[in-house]
Design an enzyme around this catalytic site. Structure first.
Site, mmCIF file in Angstrom:
data_model
loop_
_atom_site.group_PDB
_atom_site.id
_atom_site.type_symbol
_atom_site.label_atom_id
_atom_site.label_comp_id
_atom_site.label_asym_id
_atom_site.label_seq_id
_atom_site.Cartn_x
_atom_site.Cartn_y
_atom_site.Cartn_z
ATOM 1 N N TRP A 1 91.733 25.922 29.481
ATOM 2 C CA TRP A 1 91.165 27.139 30.047
ATOM 3 C C TRP A 1 90.423 26.662 31.298
ATOM 4 O O TRP A 1 89.416 25.976 31.212
ATOM 5 C CB TRP A 1 90.205 27.781 29.054
ATOM 6 C CG TRP A 1 89.666 29.104 29.472
ATOM 7 C CD1 TRP A 1 90.326 30.291 29.482
ATOM 8 C CD2 TRP A 1 88.328 29.387 29.903
ATOM 9 N NE1 TRP A 1 89.483 31.290 29.902
ATOM 10 C CE2 TRP A 1 88.261 30.769 30.160
ATOM 11 C CE3 TRP A 1 87.186 28.611 30.094
ATOM 12 C CZ2 TRP A 1 87.099 31.391 30.605
ATOM 13 C CZ3 TRP A 1 86.027 29.232 30.527
ATOM 14 C CH2 TRP A 1 85.992 30.602 30.783
ATOM 15 N N CYS B 1 88.629 24.205 26.307
ATOM 16 C CA CYS B 1 89.981 23.745 26.063
ATOM 17 C C CYS B 1 90.082 23.321 24.617
ATOM 18 O O CYS B 1 89.088 23.228 23.915
ATOM 19 C CB CYS B 1 90.283 22.514 26.932
ATOM 20 S SG CYS B 1 89.956 22.780 28.669
ATOM 21 N N ASN C 1 87.716 18.339 26.909
ATOM 22 C CA ASN C 1 87.187 19.702 26.767
ATOM 23 C C ASN C 1 85.704 19.663 27.145
ATOM 24 O O ASN C 1 84.956 18.868 26.578
ATOM 25 C CB ASN C 1 87.368 20.159 25.311
ATOM 26 C CG ASN C 1 86.496 21.350 24.941
ATOM 27 O OD1 ASN C 1 86.007 21.449 23.818
ATOM 28 N ND2 ASN C 1 86.297 22.265 25.859
ATOM 29 N N GLY C 2 85.319 20.506 28.110
ATOM 30 C CA GLY C 2 83.916 20.527 28.516
ATOM 31 C C GLY C 2 83.820 20.517 30.029
ATOM 32 O O GLY C 2 84.798 20.835 30.723
ATOM 33 N N HIS D 1 70.065 59.173 33.838
ATOM 34 C CA HIS D 1 69.315 58.423 34.847
ATOM 35 C C HIS D 1 70.232 57.736 35.865
ATOM 36 O O HIS D 1 69.808 56.806 36.536
ATOM 37 C CB HIS D 1 68.399 57.400 34.162
ATOM 38 C CG HIS D 1 67.361 58.040 33.293
ATOM 39 N ND1 HIS D 1 66.308 58.769 33.803
ATOM 40 C CD2 HIS D 1 67.247 58.111 31.951
ATOM 41 C CE1 HIS D 1 65.564 59.236 32.814
ATOM 42 N NE2 HIS D 1 66.118 58.854 31.668
ATOM 43 N N ARG E 1 91.403 28.542 22.163
ATOM 44 C CA ARG E 1 90.371 27.908 22.983
ATOM 45 C C ARG E 1 90.723 27.932 24.469
ATOM 46 O O ARG E 1 89.957 27.456 25.303
ATOM 47 C CB ARG E 1 90.181 26.448 22.551
ATOM 48 C CG ARG E 1 89.745 26.306 21.109
ATOM 49 C CD ARG E 1 89.556 24.856 20.758
ATOM 50 N NE ARG E 1 88.460 24.277 21.509
ATOM 51 C CZ ARG E 1 87.181 24.362 21.165
ATOM 52 N NH1 ARG E 1 86.844 24.995 20.067
ATOM 53 N NH2 ARG E 1 86.240 23.816 21.896
ATOM 54 N N LYS F 1 88.717 32.246 22.994
ATOM 55 C CA LYS F 1 87.976 32.586 21.779
ATOM 56 C C LYS F 1 86.590 31.974 21.770
ATOM 57 O O LYS F 1 85.624 32.604 21.405
ATOM 58 C CB LYS F 1 88.780 32.119 20.562
ATOM 59 C CG LYS F 1 88.113 32.390 19.210
ATOM 60 C CD LYS F 1 88.073 33.866 18.917
ATOM 61 C CE LYS F 1 87.342 34.185 17.635
ATOM 62 N NZ LYS F 1 86.919 35.605 17.603
ATOM 63 N N LYS G 1 84.858 45.825 23.132
ATOM 64 C CA LYS G 1 86.172 45.674 22.500
ATOM 65 C C LYS G 1 87.224 46.379 23.333
ATOM 66 O O LYS G 1 88.307 45.867 23.574
ATOM 67 C CB LYS G 1 86.096 46.298 21.101
ATOM 68 C CG LYS G 1 86.767 45.591 20.020
ATOM 69 C CD LYS G 1 86.058 44.418 19.408
ATOM 70 C CE LYS G 1 85.481 43.411 20.379
ATOM 71 N NZ LYS G 1 84.605 42.453 19.776
ATOM 72 N N GLU H 1 79.260 47.497 21.668
ATOM 73 C CA GLU H 1 80.340 46.729 21.061
ATOM 74 C C GLU H 1 81.672 47.470 21.199
ATOM 75 O O GLU H 1 82.706 46.853 21.474
ATOM 76 C CB GLU H 1 79.999 46.438 19.591
ATOM 77 C CG GLU H 1 81.059 45.707 18.795
ATOM 78 C CD GLU H 1 81.474 44.362 19.396
ATOM 79 O OE1 GLU H 1 80.832 43.862 20.328
ATOM 80 O OE2 GLU H 1 82.507 43.835 18.928
ATOM 81 N N GLU I 1 87.958 44.598 26.784
ATOM 82 C CA GLU I 1 88.548 43.255 26.752
ATOM 83 C C GLU I 1 90.009 43.246 26.320
ATOM 84 O O GLU I 1 90.753 42.357 26.726
ATOM 85 C CB GLU I 1 87.709 42.274 25.934
ATOM 86 C CG GLU I 1 87.729 42.458 24.439
ATOM 87 C CD GLU I 1 86.943 41.366 23.717
ATOM 88 O OE1 GLU I 1 86.331 41.676 22.692
ATOM 89 O OE2 GLU I 1 86.951 40.204 24.167
#
Ligand code: F6R
Length: 613
Positions: free
Chosen positions: A77, A2, A103-104, A509, A27, A608, A490, A486, A493
């Protein structure tokens, strides 16, 4: 996970809080809230409107008191409790006098809540955070000052927190504390601020200070004072900040992501700047590990998450090749739970754009605790990771706001490859002229990145042609493999399309079973030494009906035969190709997401900086 903000002594605290919350949305943004205090009265508004929460909060504050001088704000969040208004912060105690933002994660919240309920406290949310309000309430009932009530509270809790508390009976005071989650204090004449990060209050405060773990601060209009967990006074360290607000804005672009992609040449250039002494030695920002210790390194372990983990995987190839050291790359969230081996000579490198990713910080702590020397590669000066480490290499990519990390990745690869060259220099595994040539090669990257960005239109054409496709495989070999990972990250997401990254040789495989008409295979085919093998892999997917997009170098004349779409990039030394090759992949994700109408800067379900395990 948060964002928090607070202010005391402000003529218009609501405007300050709402402006800061907008900047803190990276956040988390599934709900938001503010509390304003005037003598004897706590006023609160909370909204849970997903990405629109802060906008909705502005409307919900239409009847806010205009004579308040202090307030706290929060953007959430969700971790414990659904993203609903009832779980949004600020939370209040039983009397509605005390309000907290957090936050946490409070790990022992269940046992604390059971005790509190047994003593008559009534809970109104299903969050872990609400216990903090009731614990402070207990302290106040016992006659403790607000600072002391918070100190007693954090002595009782386990977990991670940046917490701020107001009490309607003391309207000109906010107390705050942190453990693991970030917290800064800002000061301007007659007004004092707190926030999860500096940009939230950058246009308001003049001087900034970092709050360390287990420190508690008391903010008043005229300034602040801080104590440690034992109540002893402590001095907060002043932060050196060279950002202006301009850098935190979109700079005229549609969104932060494209702004940040276009900033990549500068990010790499700044990261490489001024890294060599006159005698050719590669030098870093804060290298508190001496040369003898680095020379004695026998094994390297890189820990990171997400995009930073992909940059770390590139570093494995570079360190092994150039410094001849054995390298492991670990997912940060896995590292500490598998009883890792740290022997004499183990160097742990924590890689994190934000420097606040809890998984990476905890992994680095674990390694430190087991005796490893730790280097942080991070983009944020004075971040928690930077402070945790014995040495820091800053990536200097500048503030990254878009949730999808772009410029941080290229800067991380450049910094890590430079670090690999430093290890090679110290160990004598490369001749001085080889190091010179490679450093020159790194120095050429910003111009190559610029040339690649100038070809943006070719990627946009591919995105337009393939926007209807639903399944994407990204393939590569050698450093093209982490580049493919990567590219897939990208893509998934921000487009919400299914995308997977694979080493090209691994497809046969198992995953080859998924290849059929309609599936898109994006191949990183820029390494000439592995081109033949990759071409065979592409022939295999082509034979099964896949559409092939190949990222190829300007000098490639053969891949065209198996590709439906070619994206050309400038020729680059193989070890440096991730910095160039990732750009069309970022642009492909970006262009596709835009065509699909996605919110590219704030993709659903993400944040983020991930400050929860
Ligand atoms: C992906 C992305 C995330 C982050 C990850 C680690 O675009 O941004 O995967 O890379 O959460 O974040 P940092 O580098 O801040 O530790």
């Amino acid at each position: 996970m948060c964002g928090i903000i607070g202010v005391v002594g402000d003529a218009d605290p609501l405007t300050t809080l709402l402006a800061g919350l907008t900047r803190l949305e990276y956040r988390g943004y599934d709900s938001a809230g503010v509390a304003l205090v005037r003598p004897g009265e706590m006023w609160r508004a909370r909204t849970a409107e997903g990405t629109e929460s802060v906008s909705a909060l502005k409307l919900a504050c239409a009847d806010a008191p205009t004579d308040a001088r202090s307030g706290i704000g929060h953007t959430r969040w969700a971790t414990h409790g659904a993203p609903e208004a009832v779980n949004a912060h600020p939370h209040v105690d039983c009397s509605g006098t005390v309000a907290i933002i957090h936050n946490g994660i409070i790990e022992n919240h269940r046992e604390l809540a059971d005790d509190l309920r047994a003593r008559g406290h009534v809970f109104t949310s299903v969050t872990d955070s609400e216990v903090l309000a009731h614990l402070v309430e207990e302290g106040r009932r016992a006659g403790l000052e607000l600072l002391e009530a918070l100190r007693a509270t954090i002595q009782a809790v386990r977990g991670a927190f940046a917490v701020a508390v107001m009490d309607a009976t003391e309207p000109d005071v906010i107390v705050a504390a942190r453990r693991v989650s970030p917290l800064v204090v800002g000061v301007a004449p007659g007004v004092t601020y707190l926030a999860s990060d500096v940009p939230a209050i950058l246009d308001r405060a003049r001087v900034f200070y970092a709050v360390n773990d287990d420190e508690i601060v008391r903010l008043a209009p005229e300034g602040f004072r801080a104590v440690d967990l034992d109540g002893a006074p402590v001095r907060l360290r002043q932060l050196s900040i060279d950002w202006d607000l301009e850098t935190a804005e979109k700079g005229g672009h549609d969104d932060f992501m494209i702004k940040e992609i276009l900033e990549e040449p500068g990010a790499v250039r700044a990261t490489l700047l001024d890294r060599r002494r006159l005698d050719g030695t590669i030098a870093f920002d804060e290298m508190r590990v001496d040369d003898d210790e680095l020379r004695a390194v026998r094994r390297v372990v890189l820990v990171a998450a997400g995009t930073s983990h992909h940059a770390a995987q590139v570093a494995k190839y570079a360190i092994e090749r150039w410094a001849r050291l054995s390298v492991e790359v670990d997912i940060a969230s896995e590292y500490r739970y598998r009883d890792p081996i740290v022997e004499i000579g183990t160097l742990v490198i924590g890689v994190s754009q934000s420097g606040e990713t809890i998984d990476t910080i905890q992994a680095v702590r674990e390694a430190h605790g087991r005796g490893a020397r730790v280097v942080a590669v991070t983009n944020v000066v004075d971040s928690s990771l930077a402070r945790e480490a014995d040495a820091v290499v800053y990536t200097r990519a500048g503030l990254e706001i878009s949730v999808a990390s772009t410029k941080a990745f290229v800067a991380q690869v450049a910094a890590l490859e430079l670090l690999a060259l430093r290890l090679a220099q110290l160990r004598g595994t490369l001749e001085p002229d080889e190091v010179d040539a490679l450093v020159r090669g790194l120095g050429a990257l910003p111009a190559l990145v610029e040339r690649t960005l100038a070809r943006r239109a070719q990627v946009e054409e591919v995105a337009t042609a393939l926007v209807g496709a639903r399944d994407f495989f990204f393939l590569g070999r050698h450093v093209g493999f982490p580049t493919a990972l990567e590219g897939a990250l990208k893509f998934k997401e921000i487009t919400y399309r299914h995308a997977e990254g694979y080493p090209a040789g691994e497809l046969k495989h198992g995953p080859l079973a998924l290849i059929e008409p309609g599936v898109v295979v994006v191949a990183i085919a820029t390494d000439p030494t592995l081109r033949e093998k990759l071409l065979s892999n592409l022939a295999e997917v082509k034979a099964r009906g896949a559409t092939v997009v190949a990222i190829v170098s300007d000098d490639d004349e053969v891949t065209e035969a198996v590709a439906d779409y070619l994206v050309r990039v400038p020729v680059t030394e193989p070890m440096f190709t991730p910095v160039v090759d990732v750009i069309p992949l970022q642009l492909l994700a970006y262009a596709t997401a835009r065509l699909l109408g996605r919110n590219v800067d704030r993709p659903r379900n993400l944040a983020k900086t991930v400050t929860v395990e």
